[in-house]
Scaffold this motif. Structure first.
Motif, PDB file in Angstrom:
ATOM      1  N   PRO A 289      32.231 -14.634  44.939  1.00 39.71           N
ATOM      2  CA  PRO A 289      33.498 -14.160  45.513  1.00 39.71           C
ATOM      3  C   PRO A 289      33.341 -13.832  47.003  1.00 39.71           C
ATOM      4  CG  PRO A 289      32.989 -13.030  43.456  1.00 39.71           C
ATOM      5  CD  PRO A 289      31.783 -13.803  43.811  1.00 39.71           C
ATOM      6  N   ILE A 290      34.447 -13.925  47.710  1.00 42.89           N
ATOM      7  CA  ILE A 290      34.414 -13.681  49.149  1.00 42.89           C
ATOM      8  C   ILE A 290      33.921 -12.275  49.444  1.00 42.89           C
ATOM      9  CG2 ILE A 290      35.815 -13.497  51.224  1.00 42.89           C
ATOM     10  CD1 ILE A 290      35.282 -16.336  50.348  1.00 42.89           C
ATOM     11  N   TRP A 291      34.388 -11.269  48.698  1.00 47.78           N
ATOM     12  CA  TRP A 291      33.997  -9.895  48.978  1.00 47.78           C
ATOM     13  C   TRP A 291      32.492  -9.689  48.807  1.00 47.78           C
ATOM     14  CZ3 TRP A 291      31.699  -6.979  45.154  1.00 47.78           C
ATOM     15  CH2 TRP A 291      31.822  -7.451  43.838  1.00 47.78           C
ATOM     16  N   ALA A 292      31.912 -10.324  47.732  1.00 46.97           N
ATOM     17  CA  ALA A 292      30.470 -10.215  47.518  1.00 46.97           C
ATOM     18  C   ALA A 292      29.710 -10.981  48.597  1.00 46.97           C
ATOM     19  CB  ALA A 292      30.098 -10.734  46.138  1.00 46.97           C
ATOM     20  N   LEU A 293      30.261 -12.144  48.995  1.00 53.58           N
ATOM     21  CA  LEU A 293      29.626 -12.939  50.041  1.00 53.58           C
ATOM     22  C   LEU A 293      29.571 -12.165  51.359  1.00 53.58           C
ATOM     23  CD1 LEU A 293      28.447 -15.842  50.127  1.00 53.58           C
ATOM     24  CD2 LEU A 293      30.595 -16.558  51.189  1.00 53.58           C
ATOM     25  N   LEU A 294      30.649 -11.459  51.670  1.00 54.77           N
ATOM     26  CA  LEU A 294      30.688 -10.666  52.901  1.00 54.77           C
ATOM     27  C   LEU A 294      29.695  -9.515  52.854  1.00 54.77           C
ATOM     28  CD1 LEU A 294      34.526 -10.559  53.643  1.00 54.77           C
ATOM     29  CD2 LEU A 294      32.763 -11.842  54.861  1.00 54.77           C
TER      30      LEU A 294
ATOM     31  N   LEU B 236      27.848  -0.951  46.736  1.00 59.24           N
ATOM     32  CA  LEU B 236      29.151  -1.561  46.434  1.00 59.24           C
ATOM     33  C   LEU B 236      29.014  -2.751  45.497  1.00 59.24           C
ATOM     34  CD1 LEU B 236      30.810  -1.417  49.980  1.00 59.24           C
ATOM     35  CD2 LEU B 236      31.334   0.016  47.978  1.00 59.24           C
ATOM     36  N   LEU B 237      27.829  -3.340  45.451  1.00 57.73           N
ATOM     37  CA  LEU B 237      27.615  -4.495  44.566  1.00 57.73           C
ATOM     38  C   LEU B 237      27.102  -4.100  43.194  1.00 57.73           C
ATOM     39  CD1 LEU B 237      25.926  -6.898  47.145  1.00 57.73           C
ATOM     40  CD2 LEU B 237      28.182  -7.202  46.107  1.00 57.73           C
ATOM     41  N   LEU B 238      26.787  -2.798  42.979  1.00 59.20           N
ATOM     42  CA  LEU B 238      26.256  -2.368  41.688  1.00 59.20           C
ATOM     43  C   LEU B 238      27.254  -2.663  40.572  1.00 59.20           C
ATOM     44  CD1 LEU B 238      24.624   1.096  42.560  1.00 59.20           C
ATOM     45  CD2 LEU B 238      23.470  -1.085  42.150  1.00 59.20           C
ATOM     46  N   GLY B 239      26.686  -3.052  39.430  1.00 57.04           N
ATOM     47  CA  GLY B 239      27.521  -3.325  38.261  1.00 57.04           C
ATOM     48  C   GLY B 239      28.093  -4.719  38.218  1.00 57.04           C
ATOM     49  N   SER B 240      27.930  -5.499  39.279  1.00 55.44           N
ATOM     50  CA  SER B 240      28.438  -6.870  39.304  1.00 55.44           C
ATOM     51  C   SER B 240      27.287  -7.843  39.107  1.00 55.44           C
ATOM     52  CB  SER B 240      29.153  -7.160  40.627  1.00 55.44           C
ATOM     53  OG  SER B 240      28.202  -7.176  41.685  1.00 55.44           O
ATOM     54  N   ASP B 241      27.655  -9.122  38.979  1.00 52.43           N
ATOM     55  CA  ASP B 241      26.629 -10.159  38.842  1.00 52.43           C
ATOM     56  C   ASP B 241      26.043 -10.560  40.193  1.00 52.43           C
ATOM     57  OD1 ASP B 241      27.013 -10.219  36.113  1.00 52.43           O
ATOM     58  OD2 ASP B 241      28.545 -11.811  36.232  1.00 52.43           O
TER      59      ASP B 241
END
Length: 379
Positions: A45-50, A79-84
């Motif tokens: 996703p764009i938000w994770a990429l940023l 902010l990325l915790l809990g995601s893939d």
């Protein structure tokens, strides 16, 4: 050992590191059984990429602002915790190392490492990692930070040693320059003063007594030749050569009669007396005594005139060698040797642990009295 790219090209190496970590974090994912799989960038996703891009790009400034870089990386990781896409552990590891290696305060270093460990543990909990793996990660983070801190301490100590060596070299150079300047002054001022007096005498009697004028000019020539010889000897210190064969010793007490004889030839009425001074004094004591007498007699010629009567006395008092030069001249109106002369004599006495007193005499003229320890100031 040849320095690596991170030392030779730090900015380019940090930019390359940020790019490589960004590419790895985006393109590699964890598959079944802890296997690694490739992942297309369009799947992120764009938000994770940023966030990954910000955490990676921050490493470019890891040397200049390590604490701020670690804060940015940890914020992105949180902010990325809990995601893939919680894949910035590598960036955090390099940021922790940079904090230990380039940080300036250990207090903030401990705070930064503690914060990194908290995020690391939270990442393991949200990703359902076994506690053994989380503990191993904690050990790795602490070890990396400690390695960086130790390397920083070693670099600081090396820099301190370099500064100490440079300061010591500067002190040695300054001391050597002062010594050479003092020796040059002693030699040049003495010889040139004799040459000036003899040249003046030759000019005065040139018409009435040509033979006396010729003798005076011969003395000028001899004084000039001796001055050049001593100048070459001193300047040889500035141009050292392995093949130098100059082994002439420094002047001492045995050379005082010759010095007094030269001053008498210049027209100065000098009386030399050495009482109770034994042979075998340290060379530095004899050299200092000789130079003090030489400078004092030079001052008499310059300030009191060649007709002044001068008494030179060397005696022993207790454990000191006393050097006293007195004249009855009235030509001087202030202390002689306002430049390097008095300063040089005083420095010579003080370097040996002695003292020098110079001043006008109550009945006219000047007196210089130096006390030099017979042992040369040895402890």
């Amino acid at each position: 050992m040849r320095p690596g790219p991170f030392t030779r090209w730090p900015r380019a190496a940090d930019a390359a590191l940020a790019a490589v970590l960004f590419a790895l974090a985006v393109s590699i994912r964890e598959g079944p059984g802890d296997a690694l799989r490739w992942r297309a960038a369009v799947d992120v996703p764009i938000w994770a990429l940023l966030l990954v891009a910000v955490a990676s790009a921050a490493l470019y400034w890891r040397r200049r602002a390590p604490a701020a870089v670690l804060a940015v990386v940890l914020a992105a990781w949180a902010l990325l915790l809990g995601s893939d896409f919680s894949v910035v552990g590598g960036q955090a590891l390099f940021a922790v190392y940079a904090l230990g290696r380039y940080g300036t305060a250990d207090r903030w270093g401990h705070v930064g490492v503690d914060a990194a460990l908290v995020v690391l543990v939270l990442d393991g909990i949200t990703a359902d990692e076994p506690w053994g793996g989380v503990a191993f990660g904690v050990v790795v983070f602490v070890a990396v930070w400690d390695v960086g801190r130790r390397l920083r301490t070693r670099a600081q100590r090396a820099a301190a040693r370099v500064r100490e060596l440079q300061e010591r070299e500067q002190r040695i150079v300054a001391d050597e320059r002062a010594r050479i300047a003092r020796e040059l002054h002693d030699v040049v001022a003495h010889r040139v003063s004799l040459m000036t007096v003899q040249a003046g005498a030759a000019k005065t009697v040139a018409s009435s007594d040509p033979e006396a004028a010729a003798r005076a000019m011969g003395a000028v020539e001899e004084a000039g030749r001796q001055a050049l010889d001593e100048l070459r000897h001193l300047l040889g210190v500035l141009r050292p050569s392995a093949g130098s064969a100059d082994t002439e010793p420094q002047p001492g007490l045995a050379d005082l009669p010759a010095l007094v004889a030269r001053m008498r030839e210049a027209g100065l009425d000098v009386d030399l007396r050495i009482d109770g001074v034994t042979r075998g004094l340290p060379a530095r004591v004899e050299l200092s005594a000789y130079r003090i007498v030489q400078e004092s007699l030079t001052n008499v010629v310059k300030h009191a005139g060649p007709g002044a009567r001068t008494d030179v006395r060397l005696t022993t008092e207790g454990r000191d060698l006393v050097v006293e030069v007195r004249d009855d001249g009235s030509g001087a109106t202030s202390l002689p040797g306002a430049g390097h002369g008095i300063v040089g004599m005083r420095e010579r006495a003080q370097l040996l642990g002695g003292a020098l007193d110079v001043g006008p005499r109550p009945d006219g003229g000047f007196a210089a009295r130096a006390r030099l320890p017979l042992d040369g100031g040895a402890s």
